[in-house]
Design a protein around this motif. Structure first.
Motif, PDB file in Angstrom:
ATOM      1  N   SER A 183       0.848  -1.210   0.000  1.00  0.00           N
ATOM      2  CA  SER A 183       0.000   0.000   0.000  1.00  0.00           C
ATOM      3  C   SER A 183       0.877   1.251   0.000  1.00  0.00           C
ATOM      4  O   SER A 183       2.108   1.152   0.042  1.00  0.00           O
ATOM      5  N   GLY A 184       0.246   2.391  -0.035  1.00  0.00           N
ATOM      6  CA  GLY A 184       0.936   3.677   0.114  1.00  0.00           C
ATOM      7  C   GLY A 184       2.070   3.840  -0.880  1.00  0.00           C
ATOM      8  O   GLY A 184       1.970   3.454  -2.050  1.00  0.00           O
ATOM      9  N   ASN A 244       2.731   2.882  -4.859  1.00  0.00           N
ATOM     10  CA  ASN A 244       2.970   3.965  -5.841  1.00  0.00           C
ATOM     11  C   ASN A 244       4.249   3.707  -6.631  1.00  0.00           C
ATOM     12  O   ASN A 244       4.292   3.887  -7.846  1.00  0.00           O
TER      13      ASN A 244
END
Ligand SMILES: NC(=O)C1=CN([C@@H]2O[C@H](COP(=O)(O)OP(=O)(O)OC[C@H]3O[C@@H](n4cnc5c(N)ncnc54)[C@H](OP(=O)(O)O)[C@@H]3O)[C@@H](O)[C@H]2O)[C@@H](O)CC1
Ligand SMILES: [K+]
Length: 220
Positions: free
Chosen positions: A139-140, A144
């Motif tokens: 995640s996060g 990205n």
């Protein structure tokens, strides 16, 4: 074909290091050199080495150190908390700092913009974010970065596993690197072998884990 799941690979690693006293730094170095052996250094001159702070990242920094030693251009990008870094990561990080100024932490949206722009400077990306330590959905900033790597049409080599891909092939942890080549350490990870797309892109390299450690936890 011998296959292992994540847990078995970790048992083999830990037994070799803690019981057989095989220095983990030697295993990291062998892992780094096995990746280097699979790079055509005649055509690949510039590298983005993207790492987090575990031993998959240690492999990546050991590779960076060896590439810098022969004069290749390496840009090192670090995601995650360096204060939680593994011992082998720190040792290789301290060496890389003496070989290049091109070491950047990727934490903020601005850092992501910097990374997006600077990845265009290289013809090879080395993915040393996660290996067998991946144990939950990505995640996060991690997601990205993985998505950004996949957006770029740049030849990407993953160390041990495509970061974000479950070694057991059972969990969907979200984004994972769409590697062009995977250099898998010592034993084919089950999830890779069972995935037709990744099986043909994987080479398995001996990094010096003793047979007695492997036989102790597998039926060879
Ligand atoms: N000495 C050895 O064992 C050898 C290892 N070798 C190499 O090391 C690799 C295994 O290294 P590793 O165990 O340090 O874990 P790695 O894959 O670097 O992950 C780092 C940390 O990330 C974290 N994390 C997990 N999921 C996450 C998520 N979704 N989002 C965010 N964070 C997440 C988790 O830490 P946590 O957050 O759970 O504390 C994890 O510990 C192996 O694949 C091979 O390449 C070889 O050199 C041979 C010798
Ligand atoms: K990786």
């Amino acid at each position: 074909m011998l296959l292992v799941d994540r847990e078995t690979m970790q048992k083999i690693d830990n037994f070799a290091i803690n019981e057989l006293k095989i220095p983990s730094l030697c295993l990291v170095e062998r892992a780094a050199l096995s990746v280097m052996d699979n790079i055509n250094l005649d055509i690949r001159q510039t590298f983005a080495i993207v790492v987090s702070c575990g031993n998959n990242g240690a492999d990546g920094l050991a590779l960076a150190r060896n590439l810098l030693a022969i004069g290749k251009n390496c840009y090192i990008y670090i995601v995650g908390n360096k204060n939680k870094a593994s011992r082998d990561f720190i040792i290789n990080y301290n060496a890389c700092k003496n070989l290049t100024k091109e070491i950047y932490s990727i934490e903020t949206i601005e850092d992501m913009d910097f990374l997006r722009e600077n990845l265009d400077k290289v013809n090879t990306i080395i993915d040393g974010i996660f290996g067998t330590g991946l144990n939950r959905p990505v995640s996060g900033i991690y997601a990205n970065i993985i998505d950004l790597i996949n957006e770029k049409n740049i030849y990407t080599i993953s160390i041990d596993l495509p970061s974000g891909f479950d070694a057991n092939g059972q969990n969907n942890y979200g984004s994972y690197v769409d590697s062009d080549l995977i250099v898998c350490m010592q034993i084919f990870k089950k999830g890779l072998y069972e995935d037709r797309y990744f099986r043909d892109k994987t080479v398995v390299c001996d990094i010096g884990l003793p047979k007695i450690a492997i036989e102790k936890f597998t039926e060879i």
